[in-house]
Structure formats: C-alpha cells, structure tokens
Design an enzyme around this catalytic site. Structure first.
Site, PDB file in Angstrom:
ATOM      1  N   GLU A 195      11.833 -11.992 -17.423  1.00  0.00           N
ATOM      2  CA  GLU A 195      11.520 -11.182 -18.615  1.00  0.00           C
ATOM      3  C   GLU A 195      12.687 -11.160 -19.577  1.00  0.00           C
ATOM      4  OE1 GLU A 195      10.162  -7.358 -17.262  1.00  0.00           O
ATOM      5  OE2 GLU A 195       8.585  -8.267 -16.054  1.00  0.00           O
ATOM      6  N   ALA A 202       3.525  -5.306 -10.637  1.00  0.00           N
ATOM      7  CA  ALA A 202       4.611  -4.884  -9.730  1.00  0.00           C
ATOM      8  C   ALA A 202       5.938  -5.468 -10.232  1.00  0.00           C
ATOM      9  CB  ALA A 202       4.283  -5.312  -8.311  1.00  0.00           C
ATOM     10  N   ARG A 203       6.284  -6.658  -9.783  1.00  0.00           N
ATOM     11  CA  ARG A 203       7.481  -7.342 -10.268  1.00  0.00           C
ATOM     12  C   ARG A 203       7.164  -8.822 -10.430  1.00  0.00           C
ATOM     13  NH1 ARG A 203       9.097  -3.298 -11.911  1.00  0.00           N
ATOM     14  NH2 ARG A 203      11.046  -2.198 -11.475  1.00  0.00           N
ATOM     15  N   PHE A 252       0.838  -1.206   0.000  1.00  0.00           N
ATOM     16  CA  PHE A 252       0.000   0.000   0.000  1.00  0.00           C
ATOM     17  C   PHE A 252       0.869   1.250   0.000  1.00  0.00           C
ATOM     18  CE2 PHE A 252      -3.759   2.433   1.718  1.00  0.00           C
ATOM     19  CZ  PHE A 252      -4.603   2.115   0.666  1.00  0.00           C
ATOM     20  N   GLY A 253       1.805   1.269  -0.977  1.00  0.00           N
ATOM     21  CA  GLY A 253       2.590   2.485  -1.205  1.00  0.00           C
ATOM     22  C   GLY A 253       1.813   3.388  -2.139  1.00  0.00           C
ATOM     23  N   HIS A 307       5.237  -5.801 -19.750  1.00  0.00           N
ATOM     24  CA  HIS A 307       5.788  -4.827 -18.784  1.00  0.00           C
ATOM     25  C   HIS A 307       5.614  -3.382 -19.283  1.00  0.00           C
ATOM     26  CE1 HIS A 307       8.948  -4.421 -15.344  1.00  0.00           C
ATOM     27  NE2 HIS A 307       8.150  -3.361 -15.383  1.00  0.00           N
TER      28      HIS A 307
END
Ligand code: GLV
Length: 319
Positions: A267, A237-238, A154-155, A285
């Site tokens: 990736e 995200a990642r 929750f940034g 991405h």
C-alpha cells in the site's frame, strides 16, 4: 517531570482533547508517515507515541527512543510494530480492538455484496450513457442468500462477519488456529472446517486472520486454484495475506469469479494487473473508516497511551 508524547499522524479533536495540559505534545498533523530520520529525531526524549499503521516502528526506531514507555497504534492490526523488540525494551504496545469490529465486518459485507452483484460495474454503466432500456441479461451477478460463506480467521471481526450471514440464510464454514467453545459455534450457526475444505466448498471466502509469517500468502496460486470457479474472495484484513500477482491471474483466467479487496501487499500501490479488471472491487483500506469508528479508534489509542504514562495498565494491550 512533565511527560512528553509524539503523535506521529493526524488525530481527531475528540482524541486530542483528552490529553491533559501538563503533557507536552509533539503533533505531526498529517496522514503521511514522518520520514524515518525525522521520526527518530522527534521520538528522542518522548514517553509515549500514538501512531497510525503507516508508521513503521521497528528496532531502529525503538532503539532511538530509550525513554519510550508506550506505542499506541490507532488500528487493530499491529504488523507495523516490532512487538518482540518493544517487549524486550519494556515498551507497552496497544491496539484498538472491539471499537472497529462491527464497522469492519459491515465493509467486508459491502465488498462481498458489491462483487457478487457487480455494483461498481453497474454504477459505471449507469453513468456512462450506454443504458438503452431494461435489459434481460444486463449485468447478471451471483446470489448471496442461501450460499456458503467461508471465513478464514475467526476472531472478533470474522465472527461479526459470520453473524451477518444468518440474515442471508447462509451456511457458514470457518477456520481458526484456536477453535472456540461449542456454544459459540451454536450461537453463530457456524461449522469448523479445515482451510482446504473451506476453499473448495465456499461460494464466498472472507479473510480475517492477522498478518503473521504463517498467514503471508495464505491465498496463493495453489489455494486460489482450490476455490470454485464461481467463488468470490474478500480481503479486508491485510494485503500480504494474498499473493496479489496470483490473484490477478486467478481473476483474469477465471480460476475464481471475482474479488473485493480493501488491502494490498504494498500500500498504496495496487498491483497494476488489478485495476483494469472488471471482476474485482477495489477500496483504499477503508474498512474501519466510518466517522464514529475512526473517532473511537483514536480516542482509545490516546486513552491507552495516557493510562501507561499514568502508571496504569493499558485498556487494550496487544495480546
Ligand atoms: C486497520 O487496518 C486496522 O488494523 O485497524
């Protein structure tokens, strides 16, 4: 002495134009990373580096560049850089937060909506020539409005995703290692919950944590099995936050209903089990890839680099 910088990947003109003439620029104007040996050679004697996330800035690279003062990453995530080693060597590392928050949140929602309402399958069907007439049971999907959205991380981006949920009248559960002020929860109309509660209760789970040792494979066979069979997972995200092999099984065997995935473990390789599945929306991405935002990211990275070379504090050092 004139300062020297290496720009190891392509940048837009708007960013390149910020660099004063007295700075010597060594510019690799491609998306692809420089081969390691070339990166090591071209970094020699440089004061600054501006790079994309495709460039791995590890201990060997940093050791080969003893004059380096700043690594300016053109991304908010910086798991491509060994920040601990950089700090030890007195190299400032910067990233590009804020400028991409809203664009990335928009795209997480695009994935969520596309997976819920089967937009990609619908597009393929509409183009295929198979469409005969309006059809009662064609491509039924899941409602989004009124459902429960779970946000892990929750940034800035997680909060921007939450803010958009109020337009869909959703209940929003979130988890973060650091709990914000109650005023933030009130303003965003979100409720703090443990990750397991979120996984069990959410209709949509969107990932917004950085990639850290403790978030690697946060979504794995065990946690996927906690989710509702009707749930949809979103990852902008990642890649390594999700165990891709487990996700393939979850989507194939119906542990969850669908997914929208922008980032991958290796990736640009995508787990071969994902591409044939109709219930996953895949993107290469591109969550921050609006024209305005990509230019804002590049200009911020260049400004960070120039500030450090000028003996000033960077605008956005990594925390
Ligand atoms: C892109 O993935 C970023 O971290 O900005």
């Amino acid at each position: 002495m004139a300062k020297k910088i290496l720009i190891s990947n392509v940048l837009p003109k708007e960013a390149l134009d910020l660099i004063p003439k007295e700075i010597t620029v060594d510019y690799h104007s491609a998306d692809a990373p420089l081969p390691k040996a070339e990166l090591l050679a071209r970094l020699k004697g440089k004061d600054g580096l501006v790079c994309h996330i495709v460039s791995a800035i590890d201990e060997e690279v940093l050791a080969a560049a003893p004059t380096l003062k700043v690594v300016a990453n053109v991304a908010v995530g910086y798991n491509n850089i060994d920040v601990a080693v950089a700090r030890r060597r007195g190299v400032v590392v910067t990233n590009t937060p804020d400028v991409l928050t809203e664009t990335t949140a928009d795209f997480a929602w695009a994935l969520l909506m596309a997976a819920a309402r089967r937009v990609v399958e619908a597009d393929h069907f509409a183009r295929s020539g198979q469409w005969q007439r309006w059809q009662w049971d064609l491509l039924w999907g899941a409602d989004v409005h009124g459902k429960t959205l779970g946000i892990l991380g929750f940034g800035r981006i997680g909060r921007a995703v939450a803010r958009r949920a109020s337009g869909f009248d959703m209940r929003v559960l979130y988890h973060d290692a650091v709990r914000p002020e109650p005023a933030v929860e009130r303003e965003l109309r979100v409720t703090y919950a443990e990750p397991e509660t979120i996984l069990r209760e959410a209709d949509f789970v969107s990932l917004h944590t950085p990639l850290l040792p403790k978030t690697r494979h946060l979504i794995n066979e065990r946690t996927l099995r906690l989710m509702k069979k009707t749930a949809i997972l979103v990852n902008a995200a990642r890649g390594p936050i999700v165990d891709e092999a487990a996700l393939v099984r979850a989507l194939k065997e119906g542990w969850i209903a669908g997914a929208g995935i922008d980032v991958f473990e290796e990736e640009p390789t995508i787990h071969p089990g994902l591409a044939p599945l109709p219930n996953v929306v895949l993107a290469p991405h591109i969550a921050s890839a609006s024209r305005d935002t990509r230019i804002a990211m590049a200009t911020l990275a260049v400004r960070n680099c120039l500030a450090v070379l000028d003996g000033k504090p960077p605008l956005t050092p990594v925390p």
